[in-house]
Motif scaffolding. Structure first.
Motif, short mmCIF file in Angstrom:
data_model
loop_
_atom_site.label_atom_id
_atom_site.label_comp_id
_atom_site.label_asym_id
_atom_site.label_seq_id
_atom_site.Cartn_x
_atom_site.Cartn_y
_atom_site.Cartn_z
N ASN A 35 -15.99 10.61 32.22
CA ASN A 35 -17.14 10.19 30.98
C ASN A 35 -17.89 11.52 30.96
O ASN A 35 -18.85 12.06 31.85
N ILE A 36 -17.62 12.19 29.71
CA ILE A 36 -18.28 13.42 29.46
C ILE A 36 -19.33 13.31 28.48
O ILE A 36 -19.08 12.88 27.09
N PRO A 37 -20.64 13.61 28.80
CA PRO A 37 -21.60 13.25 27.48
C PRO A 37 -21.68 14.21 26.61
O PRO A 37 -21.29 15.26 26.92
N LYS A 44 -25.10 14.33 32.83
CA LYS A 44 -23.81 15.05 33.34
C LYS A 44 -22.77 14.08 33.04
O LYS A 44 -23.08 13.27 32.98
N SER A 45 -21.57 14.82 33.41
CA SER A 45 -20.56 13.74 33.63
C SER A 45 -20.38 13.06 34.59
O SER A 45 -21.16 13.34 35.65
N GLY A 46 -19.56 11.80 34.35
CA GLY A 46 -19.53 11.01 35.31
C GLY A 46 -18.47 10.10 35.56
O GLY A 46 -17.41 10.60 34.55
N ALA A 47 -18.19 9.26 36.52
CA ALA A 47 -16.93 8.36 36.43
C ALA A 47 -16.96 7.40 35.34
O ALA A 47 -17.78 6.95 34.78
N LEU A 48 -15.49 6.96 35.15
CA LEU A 48 -15.34 5.81 34.29
C LEU A 48 -14.00 5.13 34.68
O LEU A 48 -13.18 5.76 35.25
N PHE A 49 -14.03 3.74 34.45
CA PHE A 49 -13.05 2.89 35.18
C PHE A 49 -13.04 1.63 34.31
O PHE A 49 -14.25 1.25 33.75
N ALA A 70 -18.98 3.09 32.73
CA ALA A 70 -19.13 4.63 32.52
C ALA A 70 -20.33 4.76 33.35
O ALA A 70 -21.44 4.35 33.08
N LYS A 71 -20.44 5.98 34.04
CA LYS A 71 -21.56 6.48 34.59
C LYS A 71 -21.92 7.92 34.25
O LYS A 71 -20.92 8.68 34.05
N TYR A 72 -23.15 8.03 33.86
CA TYR A 72 -23.69 9.54 33.70
C TYR A 72 -24.24 10.16 35.03
O TYR A 72 -24.79 9.29 35.59
N GLY A 73 -24.11 11.30 35.38
CA GLY A 73 -24.67 12.05 36.51
C GLY A 73 -26.07 12.55 35.96
O GLY A 73 -26.22 12.66 34.51
N GLY A 74 -27.04 12.42 36.47
CA GLY A 74 -28.34 13.05 36.37
C GLY A 74 -28.33 14.67 36.11
O GLY A 74 -28.02 15.32 36.81
N GLU A 75 -29.24 14.91 35.09
CA GLU A 75 -29.36 16.40 34.99
C GLU A 75 -30.86 16.49 35.44
O GLU A 75 -31.70 15.75 35.36
N ASP A 76 -30.97 17.81 36.24
CA ASP A 76 -32.33 18.17 36.86
C ASP A 76 -33.34 18.35 35.66
O ASP A 76 -32.95 18.97 34.71
N VAL A 77 -34.47 18.09 35.86
CA VAL A 77 -35.43 18.20 35.11
C VAL A 77 -36.45 19.19 35.57
O VAL A 77 -36.89 18.92 36.58
N GLU A 87 -31.88 10.64 36.80
CA GLU A 87 -31.14 9.58 37.19
C GLU A 87 -29.84 9.48 36.69
O GLU A 87 -29.22 8.76 37.39
N GLY A 88 -29.55 9.85 35.63
CA GLY A 88 -28.22 9.54 34.90
C GLY A 88 -28.23 8.21 34.27
O GLY A 88 -29.31 7.92 33.67
N GLY A 89 -27.26 7.58 34.47
CA GLY A 89 -27.42 6.04 33.89
C GLY A 89 -26.03 5.42 33.97
O GLY A 89 -24.88 6.28 34.46
N ASP A 90 -25.95 4.39 33.64
CA ASP A 90 -24.72 3.29 33.52
C ASP A 90 -24.55 2.87 32.16
O ASP A 90 -25.48 2.33 31.67
N ILE A 91 -23.17 2.87 31.65
CA ILE A 91 -23.04 1.96 30.39
C ILE A 91 -21.78 1.14 30.70
O ILE A 91 -20.81 1.22 31.37
#
Length: 183
Positions: A35-37, A44-49, A70-77, A87-91
């Motif tokens: 999963n690419i934002p 950031k990019s994360g897993a998808l299934f 779909a999962k987002y990886g967290g981007e450093d702030v 934190e990223g996030g989940d969809i």
């Protein structure tokens, strides 16, 4: 709005299911990938299934009810010169895609396009969940090593409207489908 989308998807599924009784061709499958934002600074990019079914309505048209995570990886702030992990996030997404192209004949390789609508819930820690309708379009191909089993690769652009903004992302996935009703 959630009820309207769910009822619409269920109606499409029932229409497709009735045509399955006539045509007798459908598949179930699973997929996974990346999963690419797109245009999002906080992810950031994360897993998808997920899982899907394909109901062949016509030789060139299919309906795919689907469910995915779909999962987002967290981007450093950075705050005052110090970096903190995001934190990223989940969809979670539930919807249906119309798949068009050469869907029958079951040659060794099929190329197709898709367009769909779905209902999504976006979750992040310490923030209330946001939900909204999304649109998707993409392309893919299937390779049939046997008559009943296919390997699939697809790219799907998924635009989600949640809260005051959007969460567009590109889904790159691979999967396996099992076909029923092959003559």
């Amino acid at each position: 709005m959630k009820k309207i989308v769910c009822l619409s998807v269920m109606a499409l599924f029932l229409i497709g299911a009735s045509s399955v009784a006539l045509a007798g061709k459908f598949s179930i499958g699973g997929f996974g990938g990346l999963n690419i934002p797109v245009a999002q600074d906080d992810a950031k990019s994360g897993a998808l299934f997920g899982a899907k079914a394909r109901i062949l309505l016509l030789p060139f048209l299919g309906l795919e009810p689907n469910f995915s995570f779909a999962k987002y990886g967290g981007e450093d702030v950075e705050v005052r010169g110090k970096s903190y992990p995001g934190e990223g996030g989940d969809i979670t997404s539930f919807g249906a895609d119309i798949v068009f192209g050469s869907m029958s004949g079951f040659s060794k390789m099929l190329f197709y396009g898709l367009a769909g609508i779905n209902y999504n819930t976006y979750k992040r820690e310490e923030v209330s969940d946001e939900s909204g309708v999304g649109l998707a379009f993409g392309t893919g191909f299937e390779f049939f090593p046997t008559e009943l089993l296919s390997l699939e690769i697809r790219a799907k652009y998924h635009s989600i409207k949640v809260g005051d903004g959007g969460r567009p992302h590109l889904e790159l996935s691979g999967g396996l489908n099992y076909y029923f009703g092959i003559e």
